[in-house]
Write a protein that holds these residues in place. Structure first.
Motif, short mmCIF file in Angstrom:
data_model
loop_
_atom_site.label_atom_id
_atom_site.label_comp_id
_atom_site.label_asym_id
_atom_site.label_seq_id
_atom_site.Cartn_x
_atom_site.Cartn_y
_atom_site.Cartn_z
N SER A 248 38.26 19.53 26.45
CA SER A 248 37.48 18.36 26.02
C SER A 248 37.35 17.35 27.15
CB SER A 248 38.14 17.68 24.81
OG SER A 248 38.16 18.54 23.69
N ALA A 249 38.39 17.29 28.01
CA ALA A 249 38.39 16.36 29.13
C ALA A 249 37.65 16.91 30.35
CB ALA A 249 39.82 16.01 29.52
N GLY A 250 37.04 18.09 30.20
CA GLY A 250 36.18 18.62 31.25
C GLY A 250 36.81 19.55 32.25
N ALA A 251 37.99 20.13 31.95
CA ALA A 251 38.64 21.04 32.90
C ALA A 251 37.69 22.18 33.27
CB ALA A 251 39.91 21.61 32.29
N SER A 252 37.73 22.57 34.55
CA SER A 252 36.88 23.67 35.01
C SER A 252 37.52 25.02 34.72
CB SER A 252 36.60 23.53 36.50
OG SER A 252 35.83 22.38 36.76
N PHE A 253 38.85 25.10 34.88
CA PHE A 253 39.58 26.35 34.65
C PHE A 253 40.85 26.06 33.87
CE2 PHE A 253 37.38 26.64 38.71
CZ PHE A 253 36.69 27.83 38.61
N ILE A 254 41.12 26.86 32.86
CA ILE A 254 42.37 26.76 32.11
C ILE A 254 42.95 28.16 31.93
CG2 ILE A 254 43.50 26.14 29.93
CD1 ILE A 254 41.36 24.02 29.50
N THR A 255 44.17 28.33 32.38
CA THR A 255 44.90 29.57 32.12
C THR A 255 45.93 29.30 31.03
OG1 THR A 255 44.66 30.53 34.32
CG2 THR A 255 46.56 31.25 33.04
N ILE A 256 45.93 30.15 30.01
CA ILE A 256 46.96 30.08 28.96
C ILE A 256 47.84 31.30 29.08
CG2 ILE A 256 45.73 28.58 27.33
CD1 ILE A 256 44.75 31.08 25.87
N THR A 257 49.15 31.09 29.08
CA THR A 257 50.08 32.21 29.17
C THR A 257 50.85 32.35 27.86
OG1 THR A 257 52.13 31.11 29.91
CG2 THR A 257 50.42 31.50 31.58
N GLY A 258 51.36 33.54 27.64
CA GLY A 258 52.14 33.80 26.43
C GLY A 258 52.58 35.25 26.42
N ARG A 259 53.38 35.60 25.43
CA ARG A 259 53.92 36.96 25.38
C ARG A 259 53.06 37.92 24.56
NH1 ARG A 259 59.93 35.89 23.38
NH2 ARG A 259 58.74 34.57 21.95
#
Length: 301
Positions: free
Chosen positions: A55-66
């Motif tokens: 929502s704040a305009g990030a260009s890239f987001i990586t989400i990690t998890g198992r």
């Protein structure tokens, strides 16, 4: 049953849900052009934190998890709502150095090799709420493997792949802490969690002293109805519940230049940010305020 009706607060105003000052839509909180990695991004508050940064305009987001399925589900929802934000997934446990190195390396590469701007270390583990004599050693120690070793591994990977620091725009590492580090005495049956989260807090404080070119802090995310929150309730802890929008949007404010004076500190998302900023001189002048210590918050001498 352990019941809390109120918590100590550094500000007179206490929030249980988001509010306009920390809205990720505020232009002053924009993260446009930034690359952000969120551990524990597939469930709990992780997906909502990712939503706030998108929502704040990030260009890239990586989400990690198992779990791949939860990551892919979260990615699909975010991609549909925010087509201008590239969402990457990385399967792996935070206690695995190769997995975390690979996740940060891939995000940096996606960002044109410029590095990672922001890391929200959200992954955590809550051991069973049992007395020391009743606890299983493996489960009790799992709190340290995730909360302490995981913090070390994630922080080290971030430092290796962070963007180049500048005076105006420094990389930021935020750990998701817990109120258990501030409340004394610790609730019965919480030794595995409270001690590991206290160690995690101390680690972040040490890191803040070592890495002056990186902004480091810990944030208590309130009490949210997640799997961990429900496990805590099942263990016999009853506390007021907050809306998930509060910690998610607060994280966007926490990485902003407005919060730079909180380097190395432990803060609660429930505290009002305008009142926090008004206390800037007091906080900066008192190194033990909002830090681990016998005389630390909330029991100042």
């Amino acid at each position: 049953m352990i019941e809390f009706t109120t918590f100590p607060s550094l500000t007179a105003t206490w929030h249980n849900t988001t509010y306009p000052t920390i809205s990720p839509r505020q232009p002053r909180l924009s993260v446009s052009g930034k690359a952000i990695l969120i551990t524990g991004g597939g469930r709990g508050i992780g997906p909502r934190i990712a939503h706030s940064f998108a929502s704040a305009g990030a260009s890239f987001i990586t989400i990690t998890g198992r779990t791949l399925s939860t990551l892919e589900s979260t990615k699909a929802g975010l991609t549909s709502e925010f087509p201008n934000t590239a969402i990457l997934t990385a399967v792996g446990d935070v206690s695995s150095a190769p997995a975390m190195d690979a996740a940060f390396s891939a995000l940096s590469a996606a960002n044109g090799g410029k590095g990672v701007d922001i890391c929200i270390h959200n992954a955590g583990y809550l051991p069973d709420g049992k007395s020391v004599v009743e606890s299983e050693a493996e489960d009790w120690w799992s709190g340290f493997e995730t909360n302490v070793l995981g913090s070390f591994i994630v922080a080290r990977a971030f430092l290796k792949h962070k963007k180049a620091s500048s005076t105006a725009d420094v990389p930021v590492l935020v750990g998701v802490g817990s109120a258990v580090t501030a409340l004394s005495p610790p609730a019965k049956g919480t030794s595995g969690y409270s001690v590991s989260k206290m160690a995690q807090q101390r680690f972040f404080e040490a890191l803040a002293e070592e890495e002056m070119g990186v902004r480091v802090m810990q944030v208590h995310p309130g009490v949210i109805e997640t799997d961990m929150g429900r496990k805590g309730a099942a263990n016999g802890t009853k506390v007021p519940v907050d809306d998930i929008s509060l910690p998610a949007d607060f994280m966007v404010w926490a990485v902003s230049p407005e919060a730079a004076f909180l380097q190395g500190r432990f803060i609660w998302c429930n505290w009002d940010v305008e009142e926090l900023k008004a206390k800037k001189e007091k906080i900066v002048a008192e190194p033990t305020l909002l830090a681990v210590g016998v005389g630390g918050w909330p029991f100042q001498p």
